[in-house]
Enzyme design. Structure first.
Site, PDB file in Angstrom:
ATOM      1  N   HIS A 114       0.825  -1.441  -0.326  1.00  0.00           N
ATOM      2  CA  HIS A 114      -0.061   0.188  -0.006  1.00  0.00           C
ATOM      3  C   HIS A 114       0.845   1.499   0.486  1.00  0.00           C
ATOM      4  O   HIS A 114       0.120   2.741  -0.056  1.00  0.00           O
ATOM      5  CB  HIS A 114      -1.180  -0.039   0.628  1.00  0.00           C
ATOM      6  N   ASP A 155       0.402  -7.982   2.017  1.00  0.00           N
ATOM      7  CA  ASP A 155       0.882  -6.934   1.589  1.00  0.00           C
ATOM      8  C   ASP A 155       2.189  -6.238   1.254  1.00  0.00           C
ATOM      9  O   ASP A 155       3.131  -5.934   2.366  1.00  0.00           O
ATOM     10  CB  ASP A 155      -0.240  -5.698   3.073  1.00  0.00           C
ATOM     11  N   SER A 234       4.870   2.674   7.691  1.00  0.00           N
ATOM     12  CA  SER A 234       4.273   1.533   6.323  1.00  0.00           C
ATOM     13  C   SER A 234       5.736   0.566   6.071  1.00  0.00           C
ATOM     14  O   SER A 234       6.377   1.669   5.384  1.00  0.00           O
ATOM     15  CB  SER A 234       2.914   1.680   6.220  1.00  0.00           C
TER      16      SER A 234
END
Length: 404
Positions: A114, A155, A234
């Site tokens: 992402h 992810d 992230s």
């Protein structure tokens, strides 16, 4: 005492041999982080050279104590900040920002899907990659990166930079299967653009099932931590006490949008699997059975009459799925046990290949580690008897079926 002539000769030979070995090592690439492996056929003919990238040179930190400052000093040069620009983005708009970490001297970098794609931003199946991605190192030098590929299910994404563009300090990867609840951890990354930030905490839980940010499936074995994971973290690494990466910081669970002590990381063993497929094929595939399963607990087993206390009971199978084609059986009646609706009568899966299955998440986890096309042996209890059912696994569809 002076050495005898023979001993002196041996010492001289050893010194000369060591010098020649160093020269040869330099010539063959052993000392520059890679090797040339020459394969020889049965008739002695040399086959084409295969260039193999060596493992990261960094070693686990010594000692058993948790020293965040030492982890930071040893690993900061291997942790990077990422800036992603997407097509159609206004020129004055800021880039999407995240984190990553270097895993090889070839220039491979792991991050979250992402961070570098639009996965999860809409209900559309179409995922757009960032138009440009830049990697910023701890000395604030930026270089462009190529997006090798991404895995929407776990992810995980892989970037690659030109190894001559900047000095690379790969970080060592650990074994997330051995992570223990209560173990200290250190999360590194660039929260809110504040590069090279360190946060510490403990492993709060393992094998958590969480909603994926980038697909309609769940992530079945996430690591939960109370180390603060915020926007910009992230894709960064979650280190154990010895400075080995055990996970990729992925998301937080929060009512306010801020870190509230519940963060999640993708286990590094899952990321390794994604990396190997992306590096080899440019895409990631997952195995698929096509069943819905429920947890079997000791109380339910006793009330319903199953001969085992733990397992994954098949509630139903999707028509035409690999599980249905193999002859697995679903439930036949719905029972209420302690306020829980339970579909009884189906096969109880207790093992898939060599992986023990004690609940529905274990079933998903065991299948996820296999490959489409593989014939997997399902050990089940059916009508009180133990039996083995071979299932030829399919490929996971892009969206899960809502019900059987």
């Amino acid at each position: 005492m002076r050495p005898a002539p023979a001993a002196a000769l041996a010492v001289a030979a050893a010194v000369l041999g060591g010098f020649l070995a160093l020269v040869l090592a330099k010539a063959t690439g052993i000392t520059d982080g890679s090797t040339d492996t020459v394969f020889v056929s049965g008739n002695g003919t040399a086959l084409p050279v295969e260039r193999r990238v060596a493992e990261p040179q960094a070693k686990p930190l010594l000692g058993n104590s948790f020293n965040p400052a030492a982890i930071y000093r040893a690993r900061r040069s291997g942790v990077v900040t990422l800036f992603s620009f997407f097509a159609g983005q206004p020129a004055d708009e800021h880039a999407a920002q995240g984190s990553g970490f270097v895993i090889s001297r070839r220039g491979d970098i792991l991050t979250s899907t992402h961070v570098v794609t639009t996965a999860g931003e809409s209900s559309s199946d179409k995922v757009a990659a960032a138009d440009r991605v830049y990697v910023e190192f701890d000395d604030h030098d930026r270089v462009p990166a190529k997006l090798v590929g991404w895995d929407i299910y776990d992810d995980v994404a892989v970037l690659r930079v030109e190894p001559k563009a900047h000095r690379l300090d790969p970080v060592p990867l650990g074994d997330s299967d051995r992570v223990a609840v209560g173990a200290p951890v250190a999360a590194m990354g660039s929260p809110f653009g504040n590069e090279n930030s360190l946060a510490v905490g403990i492993v709060s839980a393992t094998q958590r099932s969480i909603a994926s940010l980038t697909s309609d499936y769940t992530v079945g074995d996430a690591i939960q931590t109370d180390a603060p994971i915020t926007h910009g973290n992230s894709g960064g690494p979650l280190f154990d006490a010895r400075g080995r990466v055990i996970g990729i910081n992925a998301q937080i669970r929060s009512d306010s949008g801020q870190s509230e002590g519940v963060g999640f990381a993708i286990p590094i063993n899952a990321a390794k699997r994604s990396f190997e497929q992306l590096d080899r094929n440019g895409r990631v595939v997952y195995a698929y059975v096509g069943v819905n399963a429920e947890d079997l607990t000791p109380t339910i087993a006793r009330r319903v009459g199953y001969p085992v206390k733990r397992g994954a009971v098949i509630a139903c199978l999707l028509p035409g799925s690999p599980g249905a084609e193999a002859g697995l059986r679903g439930g036949t009646q719905t029972r209420a046990v302690n306020g829980i609706e339970f579909r009884a009568g189906g096969d109880v899966v207790v093992k898939i290949e060599n992986a023990t299955v004690q609940n529905a998440d274990d079933l998903v986890r065991a299948v996820g580690r296999l490959l489409p096309g593989q014939v997997a042996l399902f050990t089940v209890f059916r009508e009180g008897r133990r039996t083995i059912v071979p299932v030829q696994l399919g490929q996971r569809p892009s969206k899960p079926a809502l019900k059987c």
